[in-house]
Design an enzyme around this catalytic site. Structure first.
Site, PDB file in Angstrom:
ATOM      1  N   HIS A 189       0.819  -1.209   0.000  1.00 33.64           N
ATOM      2  CA  HIS A 189       0.000   0.000   0.000  1.00 33.64           C
ATOM      3  C   HIS A 189       0.849   1.254   0.000  1.00 33.64           C
ATOM      4  CE1 HIS A 189      -3.788  -2.193   1.070  1.00 33.64           C
ATOM      5  NE2 HIS A 189      -4.144  -1.368   0.118  1.00 33.64           N
ATOM      6  N   ARG A 323     -10.489  -4.128 -17.142  1.00 35.71           N
ATOM      7  CA  ARG A 323     -10.230  -5.551 -16.983  1.00 35.71           C
ATOM      8  C   ARG A 323     -11.169  -6.130 -15.941  1.00 35.71           C
ATOM      9  NH1 ARG A 323      -4.406  -7.404 -14.976  1.00 35.71           N
ATOM     10  NH2 ARG A 323      -5.183  -6.692 -12.967  1.00 35.71           N
ATOM     11  N   GLU A 424      -1.047 -13.279 -20.978  1.00 40.72           N
ATOM     12  CA  GLU A 424      -0.231 -13.407 -19.767  1.00 40.72           C
ATOM     13  C   GLU A 424       0.325 -14.805 -19.571  1.00 40.72           C
ATOM     14  OE1 GLU A 424      -1.912 -10.651 -16.425  1.00 40.72           O
ATOM     15  OE2 GLU A 424      -3.553 -11.871 -17.164  1.00 40.72           O
ATOM     16  N   ASP A 448       3.065 -10.856 -15.630  1.00 49.23           N
ATOM     17  CA  ASP A 448       2.768 -12.282 -15.502  1.00 49.23           C
ATOM     18  C   ASP A 448       3.404 -13.092 -16.628  1.00 49.23           C
ATOM     19  OD1 ASP A 448       1.319 -12.747 -13.120  1.00 49.23           O
ATOM     20  OD2 ASP A 448      -0.368 -11.644 -13.967  1.00 49.23           O
ATOM     21  N   ARG A 458       7.321 -13.406  -9.938  1.00 48.43           N
ATOM     22  CA  ARG A 458       7.478 -11.952  -9.944  1.00 48.43           C
ATOM     23  C   ARG A 458       7.696 -11.411  -8.544  1.00 48.43           C
ATOM     24  NH1 ARG A 458       1.491 -10.054 -12.082  1.00 48.43           N
ATOM     25  NH2 ARG A 458       1.840  -8.086 -11.035  1.00 48.43           N
ATOM     26  N   CYS A 495       0.292  -3.685 -21.249  1.00 51.02           N
ATOM     27  CA  CYS A 495       0.002  -2.942 -20.019  1.00 51.02           C
ATOM     28  C   CYS A 495       0.825  -3.427 -18.842  1.00 51.02           C
ATOM     29  CB  CYS A 495      -1.487  -2.998 -19.706  1.00 51.02           C
ATOM     30  SG  CYS A 495      -2.099  -4.671 -19.476  1.00 51.02           S
TER      31      CYS A 495
HETATM   32  C1  PEP Z   1       0.576  -8.069 -15.935  1.00 51.26           C
HETATM   33  O1  PEP Z   1       0.528  -9.217 -15.504  1.00 51.26           O
HETATM   34  O2  PEP Z   1       1.523  -7.624 -16.639  1.00 51.26           O
HETATM   35  C2  PEP Z   1      -0.504  -7.116 -15.623  1.00 51.26           C
HETATM   36  C3  PEP Z   1      -0.555  -5.928 -16.175  1.00 51.26           C
HETATM   37  O3  PEP Z   1      -1.434  -7.522 -14.704  1.00 51.26           O
HETATM   38  P1  PEP Z   1      -1.196  -7.484 -13.119  1.00 51.26           P
HETATM   39  O4  PEP Z   1       0.133  -6.783 -12.864  1.00 51.26           O
HETATM   40  O5  PEP Z   1      -2.347  -6.744 -12.554  1.00 51.26           O
HETATM   41  O6  PEP Z   1      -1.162  -8.939 -12.788  1.00 51.26           O
HETATM   42 MG    MG Z   2      -1.296  -9.954 -14.637  1.00 50.68          MG
END
Ligand code: PEP
Ligand code: MG
Length: 557
Positions: A189, A323, A424, A448, A458, A495
């Site tokens: 946060h 999304r 992803e 992802d 990650r 994204c």
């Molecule tokens: C991603 O996985 O790159 C993505 C944009 O989604 P999130 O980071 O919300 O998993």
């Molecule tokens: Mg993702």
């Protein structure tokens, strides 16, 4: 100048200022506080709870005003945890056994913190909320004063072992040049608030941070993931001038005239003004799960509708990609009672849950989205997260049909939005042709995609060198997805965090992406990079990168 201390930059901003330490944890060991009679200790605890409640309510109000209503919802969760009988019963039991209120609080919240820490990702970060409440109660019990974070001297670089959500929400971007913490990650946060407030911040610096002296000159170089003590002239200049990039509010094109859309990633609608201010052409990823987090009940269809319409209204000429819920994995939601999974990133998350146990939520979200599409002249796009199979996509498309049918039956106005999926998973890449033939667009989630292509979490620092979208394996997955999209007349964006890294803008142009979506603060720099790029030389760069057998530095600008 000392060696830069590496950490995780959570805002692509930098700042320079005077170190000031925030050490809210310095107080007597709770176990060494002498206990009075249980009745007295119980009363002390009840008084501390009451004062904590008052403080939290005030902070909630201030946060709603300064950061945003949705971010302020974290304090509702704090109020809930403050009275959670599972925890307060633990305090009472300890007091009954002869402990002081301090020890009761430390033990009961301590075991709740341990439980949350045992989970993964965002759930682990709920441990921060628990720590926040525990420390607040302990401070109140010891009669301690709080450092006033709202009125820190101008030019302060705040240093702390960790900052809680309520600490971060109090920071004033006009006064604070930046902050650095020893612990914390990108999705904590503290990091989310820092991004919303536009404060330069580096987290997860580790023990080395603790050696920085009070009053030292410190540069927070979040763009380069580093904290620098006693920066030299060159560093000072770099960190103090990097904010001054021209904001382009119009769409941009490459030097040879290819238009590339540059959009903002959105966690909550509180970030909409920032996105507009930084010149976003639209929203490329609205992560709707933040609407569902840190509250006791899911938002209903109307509340969702209002949030989605707010996003559309902020961009009267732009596209808004929403999304559908991506929960599970690192983003579980307490009221949904998700089973703890041994391997949550490979488990029940994203579209998998929406098509199964969360199908009711999915239905109400789709209804809200279809209603929103009717408000937006076809500018609303809806995408599904973590799709791996054509069956999942077909089931999601069936759910869209069902939502449309139910709205039809009720005579409620709606339109069908543009539909797409996040790319992803390696499975989605391998099936990209079949997926694209059923869709209007793709958006690549490199956060992802990198972890699944490289089999490197990650969230795990030990394999961070593998979790990197610049590996040719990930670049080839991106390339394959771009080809499949374009072969099927679909557009394709990105994204994941990679899209907002200005040092790879040229490579991404060369890979053929039609849209890049990122945290709003990086938009001006990426837009500038696009205007300086010539597609022919970008394509040559992409070809070299795709043909390479190792991760090569030259893929960077
Ligand atoms: C991603 O996985 O790159 C993505 C944009 O989604 P999130 O980071 O919300 O998993
Ligand atoms: Mg993702």
């Amino acid at each position: 100048m000392s060696e830069p201390l590496p950490g995780v930059g959570v805002t692509p901003l930098s700042g320079l200022g005077t170190a000031r330490w925030y050490r809210p944890d310095e107080r007597p060991d709770p176990e060494s506080v002498e206990a009075a009679a249980p009745e007295t200790e119980r009363e002390r605890f009840a008084d501390a709870q009451a004062q904590a409640r008052e403080e939290i309510e005030t902070e909630r109000e201030n946060t709603a005003e300064r950061v945003g209503e949705e971010e302020a919802a974290v304090f509702d969760a704090h109020l809930q945890f403050l009275d959670d009988p599972q925890i307060t019963d633990g305090v009472d039991e300890a007091i009954e056994d002869g402990a002081a209120a301090e020890a009761g609080v430390a033990r009961a919240y301590g075991s709740a913190i341990e439980q949350f820490e045992g989970m993964e990702g965002m759930m682990a970060e709920r441990a921060d909320d628990m720590r926040d409440i525990r420390d607040r109660l302990l401070r109140i019990l010891s009669g301690g004063e709080r450092m006033d974070l709202e009125t820190l001297p101008e030019g302060t670089v705040l240093l702390a072992e960790r900052l809680t959500p309520s600490d971060t929400a109090q920071l004033d971007p006009e006064r604070v040049a930046g902050f650095a913490t020893a612990t914390g990650g990108r999705t904590s946060h503290a990091a989310i608030f820092a991004r919303s407030l536009g404060i330069p911040a580096v987290v997860g610096v580790g023990e080395d941070l603790l050696a920085i002296d009070e009053g030292a000159d410190v540069a927070i170089d979040a763009t380069n993931d580093a904290v620098i003590v006693d920066p030299d002239e060159e560093t000072r200049e770099r960190v103090t001038t990097s904010r001054d990039i021209e904001v382009r509010s119009e769409p941009v094109e490459t030097a040879d005239g290819v238009e590339i859309e540059v959009a903002a990633n959105l966690g909550t609608t509180a970030e909409l003004d920032g996105a507009v201010d930084q010149g976003a052409d639209g929203i490329g990823l609205y992560r709707t799960e933040f609407l569902f987090l840190d509250r006791e009940q899911p938002p209903d269809e109307d509340e969702q509708f209002e949030s989605y319409v707010d996003a559309l209204e902020a961009f009267p000429d732009g596209r808004v990609v929403v999304r559908t819920l991506d929960i599970g994995g690192d983003k579980p939601i307490p009221y949904l009672d998700a089973e703890a999974e041994e391997n949550p990133f490979l488990g029940n998350r994203g579209i998998r849950r929406s098509l199964d146990e969360d199908s009711d939520l999915f239905e109400s979200q789709l209804r809200a989205l279809l209603r929103t599409a009717a408000e937006g002249d076809g500018r609303l796009s809806v995408m599904f997260p973590l799709v791996s199979t054509t069956e999942e996509l077909d089931a999601a498309l069936d759910a869209v049909d069902a939502a449309a049918e139910s709205l039809d039956e009720e005579g409620i106005e709606y339109e069908r939005p543009e539909l797409g999926v996040m790319i992803e998973t390696p499975a989605a890449v391998m099936m990209a042709d079949e997926l694209a033939s059923r869709l209007d667009f793709f958006s690549i989630g490199t956060n992802d995609l990198s972890q699944y292509v490289m089999a490197a979490s990650r969230e795990n620092d030990a394999v961070a060198h593998l979790h990197d979208p610049l590996h040719p394996a990930v670049l080839r997955a991106i390339h394959r997805s771009v080809e499949a999209a374009h072969d099927n007349d679909a557009w394709i964006g990105m994204c994941g965090e990679m899209a907002g890294d200005p040092s790879v803008t040229k490579l991404l142009v060369g890979l053929g992406l039609d849209e890049l979506s990122m945290s709003a603060v990086t938009i001006p720099e990426v837009k500038a990079g696009i205007t300086e790029t010539d597609t022919e030389s970008a394509e040559e760069l992409a070809e070299r990168a795709l043909g390479a057998s190792t991760k090569l530095k030259y893929v960077k600008r």
